[in-house]
Write a protein that holds these residues in place. Structure first.
Motif, PDB file in Angstrom:
ATOM      1  N   GLY A  18       0.818  -1.208   0.000  1.00 48.81           N
ATOM      2  CA  GLY A  18       0.000   0.000   0.000  1.00 48.81           C
ATOM      3  C   GLY A  18       0.853   1.260   0.000  1.00 48.81           C
ATOM      4  N   THR A  19       1.894   1.252   0.796  1.00 49.96           N
ATOM      5  CA  THR A  19       2.794   2.406   0.841  1.00 49.96           C
ATOM      6  C   THR A  19       3.486   2.595  -0.506  1.00 49.96           C
ATOM      7  OG1 THR A  19       3.144   2.141   3.215  1.00 49.96           O
ATOM      8  CG2 THR A  19       4.805   3.386   1.998  1.00 49.96           C
ATOM      9  N   ALA A  20       3.898   1.499  -1.114  1.00 56.62           N
ATOM     10  CA  ALA A  20       4.542   1.581  -2.431  1.00 56.62           C
ATOM     11  C   ALA A  20       3.579   2.161  -3.461  1.00 56.62           C
ATOM     12  CB  ALA A  20       5.024   0.209  -2.869  1.00 56.62           C
ATOM     13  N   ASP A  21       2.321   1.711  -3.443  1.00 54.74           N
ATOM     14  CA  ASP A  21       1.334   2.234  -4.386  1.00 54.74           C
ATOM     15  C   ASP A  21       1.041   3.713  -4.138  1.00 54.74           C
ATOM     16  OD1 ASP A  21       0.830   0.160  -6.158  1.00 54.74           O
ATOM     17  OD2 ASP A  21      -0.740  -0.728  -4.929  1.00 54.74           O
ATOM     18  N   LYS A  22       1.007   4.110  -2.874  1.00 54.33           N
ATOM     19  CA  LYS A  22       0.779   5.532  -2.574  1.00 54.33           C
ATOM     20  C   LYS A  22       1.904   6.389  -3.142  1.00 54.33           C
ATOM     21  CE  LYS A  22       0.062   5.125   1.917  1.00 54.33           C
ATOM     22  NZ  LYS A  22      -0.245   5.454   3.319  1.00 54.33           N
ATOM     23  N   VAL A  23       3.134   5.942  -2.975  1.00 53.67           N
ATOM     24  CA  VAL A  23       4.286   6.697  -3.476  1.00 53.67           C
ATOM     25  C   VAL A  23       4.273   6.751  -5.002  1.00 53.67           C
ATOM     26  CG1 VAL A  23       6.805   6.715  -3.645  1.00 53.67           C
ATOM     27  CG2 VAL A  23       5.717   6.258  -1.445  1.00 53.67           C
ATOM     28  N   LYS A  24       4.082   5.592  -5.631  1.00 54.54           N
ATOM     29  CA  LYS A  24       4.049   5.549  -7.098  1.00 54.54           C
ATOM     30  C   LYS A  24       2.911   6.417  -7.639  1.00 54.54           C
ATOM     31  CE  LYS A  24       5.751   0.804  -7.347  1.00 54.54           C
ATOM     32  NZ  LYS A  24       5.333  -0.581  -7.650  1.00 54.54           N
ATOM     33  N   GLY A  25       1.767   6.332  -6.986  1.00 51.53           N
ATOM     34  CA  GLY A  25       0.617   7.122  -7.420  1.00 51.53           C
ATOM     35  C   GLY A  25       0.874   8.613  -7.294  1.00 51.53           C
ATOM     36  N   SER A  26       1.505   9.016  -6.212  1.00 49.49           N
ATOM     37  CA  SER A  26       1.826  10.433  -6.026  1.00 49.49           C
ATOM     38  C   SER A  26       2.782  10.932  -7.109  1.00 49.49           C
ATOM     39  CB  SER A  26       2.456  10.664  -4.649  1.00 49.49           C
ATOM     40  OG  SER A  26       1.518  10.443  -3.635  1.00 49.49           O
ATOM     41  N   ILE A  27       3.741  10.088  -7.459  1.00 50.68           N
ATOM     42  CA  ILE A  27       4.695  10.464  -8.512  1.00 50.68           C
ATOM     43  C   ILE A  27       3.973  10.604  -9.853  1.00 50.68           C
ATOM     44  CG2 ILE A  27       6.682   9.669  -9.857  1.00 50.68           C
ATOM     45  CD1 ILE A  27       7.714   8.433  -7.170  1.00 50.68           C
ATOM     46  N   LYS A  28       3.135   9.606 -10.184  1.00 51.74           N
ATOM     47  CA  LYS A  28       2.397   9.668 -11.448  1.00 51.74           C
ATOM     48  C   LYS A  28       1.485  10.892 -11.490  1.00 51.74           C
ATOM     49  CE  LYS A  28       1.980   4.801 -12.677  1.00 51.74           C
ATOM     50  NZ  LYS A  28       1.048   3.679 -12.816  1.00 51.74           N
ATOM     51  N   GLU A  29       0.829  11.151 -10.372  1.00 54.43           N
ATOM     52  CA  GLU A  29      -0.061  12.311 -10.305  1.00 54.43           C
ATOM     53  C   GLU A  29       0.725  13.597 -10.537  1.00 54.43           C
ATOM     54  OE1 GLU A  29      -3.317  14.307  -7.246  1.00 54.43           O
ATOM     55  OE2 GLU A  29      -2.102  12.620  -6.567  1.00 54.43           O
ATOM     56  N   GLY A  30       1.871  13.698  -9.906  1.00 44.88           N
ATOM     57  CA  GLY A  30       2.713  14.889 -10.068  1.00 44.88           C
ATOM     58  C   GLY A  30       3.212  15.057 -11.490  1.00 44.88           C
ATOM     59  N   VAL A  31       3.631  13.960 -12.102  1.00 40.77           N
ATOM     60  CA  VAL A  31       4.094  14.006 -13.490  1.00 40.77           C
ATOM     61  C   VAL A  31       2.938  14.434 -14.401  1.00 40.77           C
ATOM     62  CG1 VAL A  31       4.876  12.590 -15.439  1.00 40.77           C
ATOM     63  CG2 VAL A  31       5.970  12.353 -13.203  1.00 40.77           C
ATOM     64  N   GLY A  32       1.769  13.890 -14.132  1.00 35.25           N
ATOM     65  CA  GLY A  32       0.597  14.256 -14.925  1.00 35.25           C
ATOM     66  C   GLY A  32       0.268  15.734 -14.817  1.00 35.25           C
ATOM     67  N   LYS A  33       0.373  16.269 -13.605  1.00 36.14           N
ATOM     68  CA  LYS A  33       0.117  17.703 -13.411  1.00 36.14           C
ATOM     69  C   LYS A  33       1.152  18.548 -14.142  1.00 36.14           C
ATOM     70  CE  LYS A  33      -2.289  17.594  -8.974  1.00 36.14           C
ATOM     71  NZ  LYS A  33      -2.238  17.948  -7.557  1.00 36.14           N
ATOM     72  N   LEU A  34       2.420  18.153 -14.021  1.00 38.84           N
ATOM     73  CA  LEU A  34       3.499  18.922 -14.656  1.00 38.84           C
ATOM     74  C   LEU A  34       3.410  18.922 -16.172  1.00 38.84           C
ATOM     75  CD1 LEU A  34       6.620  17.994 -12.495  1.00 38.84           C
ATOM     76  CD2 LEU A  34       5.552  20.239 -12.700  1.00 38.84           C
ATOM     77  N   THR A  35       3.017  17.782 -16.725  1.00 38.61           N
ATOM     78  CA  THR A  35       2.983  17.658 -18.182  1.00 38.61           C
ATOM     79  C   THR A  35       1.616  17.984 -18.779  1.00 38.61           C
ATOM     80  OG1 THR A  35       2.443  15.298 -18.062  1.00 38.61           O
ATOM     81  CG2 THR A  35       4.787  15.892 -18.162  1.00 38.61           C
ATOM     82  N   GLY A  36       0.638  18.200 -17.923  1.00 45.23           N
ATOM     83  CA  GLY A  36      -0.707  18.478 -18.414  1.00 45.23           C
ATOM     84  C   GLY A  36      -1.434  17.237 -18.908  1.00 45.23           C
ATOM     85  N   ASP A  37      -0.949  16.066 -18.522  1.00 43.21           N
ATOM     86  CA  ASP A  37      -1.543  14.795 -18.932  1.00 43.21           C
ATOM     87  C   ASP A  37      -2.606  14.394 -17.900  1.00 43.21           C
ATOM     88  OD1 ASP A  37      -2.156  12.160 -19.586  1.00 43.21           O
ATOM     89  OD2 ASP A  37      -0.080  11.603 -20.011  1.00 43.21           O
ATOM     90  N   GLU A  38      -3.863  14.697 -18.216  1.00 47.30           N
ATOM     91  CA  GLU A  38      -4.954  14.430 -17.273  1.00 47.30           C
ATOM     92  C   GLU A  38      -5.147  12.939 -17.018  1.00 47.30           C
ATOM     93  OE1 GLU A  38      -8.415  16.465 -18.692  1.00 47.30           O
ATOM     94  OE2 GLU A  38      -7.543  18.451 -18.354  1.00 47.30           O
ATOM     95  N   ASP A  39      -4.911  12.120 -18.039  1.00 44.59           N
ATOM     96  CA  ASP A  39      -5.040  10.668 -17.857  1.00 44.59           C
ATOM     97  C   ASP A  39      -4.001  10.142 -16.869  1.00 44.59           C
ATOM     98  OD1 ASP A  39      -7.177  10.489 -19.617  1.00 44.59           O
ATOM     99  OD2 ASP A  39      -5.906   9.992 -21.338  1.00 44.59           O
ATOM    100  N   LYS A  40      -2.764  10.598 -17.004  1.00 50.01           N
ATOM    101  CA  LYS A  40      -1.691  10.170 -16.095  1.00 50.01           C
ATOM    102  C   LYS A  40      -1.984  10.660 -14.673  1.00 50.01           C
ATOM    103  CE  LYS A  40       1.728   8.398 -17.119  1.00 50.01           C
ATOM    104  NZ  LYS A  40       2.010   6.961 -17.189  1.00 50.01           N
ATOM    105  N   GLU A  41      -2.491  11.881 -14.570  1.00 48.19           N
ATOM    106  CA  GLU A  41      -2.831  12.431 -13.256  1.00 48.19           C
ATOM    107  C   GLU A  41      -3.939  11.596 -12.601  1.00 48.19           C
ATOM    108  OE1 GLU A  41      -4.385  16.627 -11.279  1.00 48.19           O
ATOM    109  OE2 GLU A  41      -3.790  16.590 -13.386  1.00 48.19           O
TER     110      GLU A  41
END
Length: 61
Positions: free
Chosen positions: A9-32
């Motif tokens: 669960g902790t690993a998924d939370k971290v990975k999810g936060s990273i993906k969400e951040g990348v999505g926000k930075l790149t404007g990729d709503e699907d990735k976010e």
């Protein structure tokens, strides 16, 4: 002893936060959205692990 669900669960939370951040930075709503979903999955999995830990602790006493 920490339950495997908590670790995963902790690993998924971290990975999810990273993906969400990348999505926000790149404007990729699907990735976010994918990141948010993975983060929420991790939170739920962590809660299951916490419940298992509590039950194990009660049984050990």
């Amino acid at each position: 002893m920490v339950d495997e669900d908590r670790k995963a669960g902790t690993a998924d939370k971290v990975k999810g936060s990273i993906k969400e951040g990348v999505g926000k930075l790149t404007g990729d709503e699907d990735k976010e959205a994918e990141g948010k979903a993975q983060k929420n999955k991790g939170k739920a999995q962590d809660k299951v692990g916490q419940a298992k830990d509590k039950m194990r602790d009660k049984l050990d006493k």
